[in-house]
Design a protein around this motif. Structure first.
Motif, PDB file in Angstrom:
ATOM      1  N   VAL A  95      32.381   9.961  -6.824  1.00  0.00           N
ATOM      2  CA  VAL A  95      31.461  10.694  -5.960  1.00  0.00           C
ATOM      3  C   VAL A  95      30.068  10.581  -6.567  1.00  0.00           C
ATOM      4  O   VAL A  95      29.866  10.879  -7.745  1.00  0.00           O
ATOM      5  CB  VAL A  95      31.877  12.182  -5.838  1.00  0.00           C
ATOM      6  CG1 VAL A  95      30.882  12.945  -4.995  1.00  0.00           C
ATOM      7  CG2 VAL A  95      33.288  12.295  -5.271  1.00  0.00           C
ATOM      8  N   LEU A 150      27.244  14.742   5.010  1.00  0.00           N
ATOM      9  CA  LEU A 150      28.054  14.903   3.807  1.00  0.00           C
ATOM     10  C   LEU A 150      29.515  15.233   4.098  1.00  0.00           C
ATOM     11  O   LEU A 150      30.388  14.862   3.322  1.00  0.00           O
ATOM     12  CB  LEU A 150      27.437  16.006   2.930  1.00  0.00           C
ATOM     13  CG  LEU A 150      27.923  16.112   1.510  1.00  0.00           C
ATOM     14  CD1 LEU A 150      27.677  14.809   0.736  1.00  0.00           C
ATOM     15  CD2 LEU A 150      27.224  17.267   0.800  1.00  0.00           C
ATOM     16  N   LYS A 208      35.386  13.456   6.451  1.00  0.00           N
ATOM     17  CA  LYS A 208      35.794  13.131   5.085  1.00  0.00           C
ATOM     18  C   LYS A 208      37.003  13.976   4.706  1.00  0.00           C
ATOM     19  O   LYS A 208      36.974  15.198   4.809  1.00  0.00           O
ATOM     20  CB  LYS A 208      34.637  13.351   4.121  1.00  0.00           C
ATOM     21  CG  LYS A 208      33.490  12.390   4.416  1.00  0.00           C
ATOM     22  CD  LYS A 208      32.387  12.500   3.422  1.00  0.00           C
ATOM     23  CE  LYS A 208      31.285  11.515   3.793  1.00  0.00           C
ATOM     24  NZ  LYS A 208      30.064  11.775   3.075  1.00  0.00           N
ATOM     25  N   GLY A 220      31.373  15.978  -2.655  1.00  0.00           N
ATOM     26  CA  GLY A 220      30.076  15.481  -2.219  1.00  0.00           C
ATOM     27  C   GLY A 220      28.987  16.474  -2.573  1.00  0.00           C
ATOM     28  O   GLY A 220      29.245  17.671  -2.712  1.00  0.00           O
TER      29      GLY A 220
END
Length: 153
Positions: A3, A23, A27, A78
């Motif tokens: 990351v 962001l 995900k 993130g």
């Protein structure tokens, strides 16, 4: 998976929702998103703007270092940190931190850690501009900011 923090120092404003979406959308593993957005205060109606300066290159490097520490320490999935420079009017955005993690506490701690270190170690300076048209002094570092940073050691 490695990351890498997203770090930006920019003159232009940012949009909180756009940054959160960049962001976090789509995900896997994200269970928490924590944001902190810092605004220019009007200091009881006396402040028109803050003038923010930074040390180019060094500011981004220090923000990246802080972001990498937060990712490692709190297991973030993130991290975005944006800091503006230039003359920023009262009520406008100055800084944004977005931390995403599997669980809320890691995201809260990651965002708080980044802000506590950003306030004390990143090379940014603020000068006040009053509503009376007078340029004020450069804002001095505060002991409370150092104490907030030191709790993480």
């Amino acid at each position: 998976m490695t990351v890498t923090p997203t770090i930006r120092v920019q003159h232009d404003d940012f949009d909180l929702q756009t940054e959160v979406d960049r962001l976090s959308k789509g995900k896997p593993g994200i269970g928490a998103v924590v944001t902190f957005s810092g605004l220019c205060r009007d200091e009881g109606g006396t402040l028109a703007a803050l003038e923010l300066e930074h040390y180019p290159g060094m500011a981004e490097a220090e923000m990246t270092r802080i972001g990498e520490l937060a990712i490692t320490r709190f297991g973030l999935l993130g991290l975005t940190a944006i800091h503006r420079y230039g003359k920023i009017a009262a009520g406008e955005n100055i800084v944004l931190v977005v931390a995403v993690a599997p669980h809320r506490q890691a995201a809260f701690d990651g965002a708080s850690f980044v802000m506590d270190f950003l306030k004390t170690t990143a090379p940014f300076w603020k000068k006040e501009h009053g509503k009376d048209g007078e340029a004020g002094d450069w804002v001095a570092a505060r002991d409370a900011d150092d104490a907030a940073r030191d709790k993480w050691k």
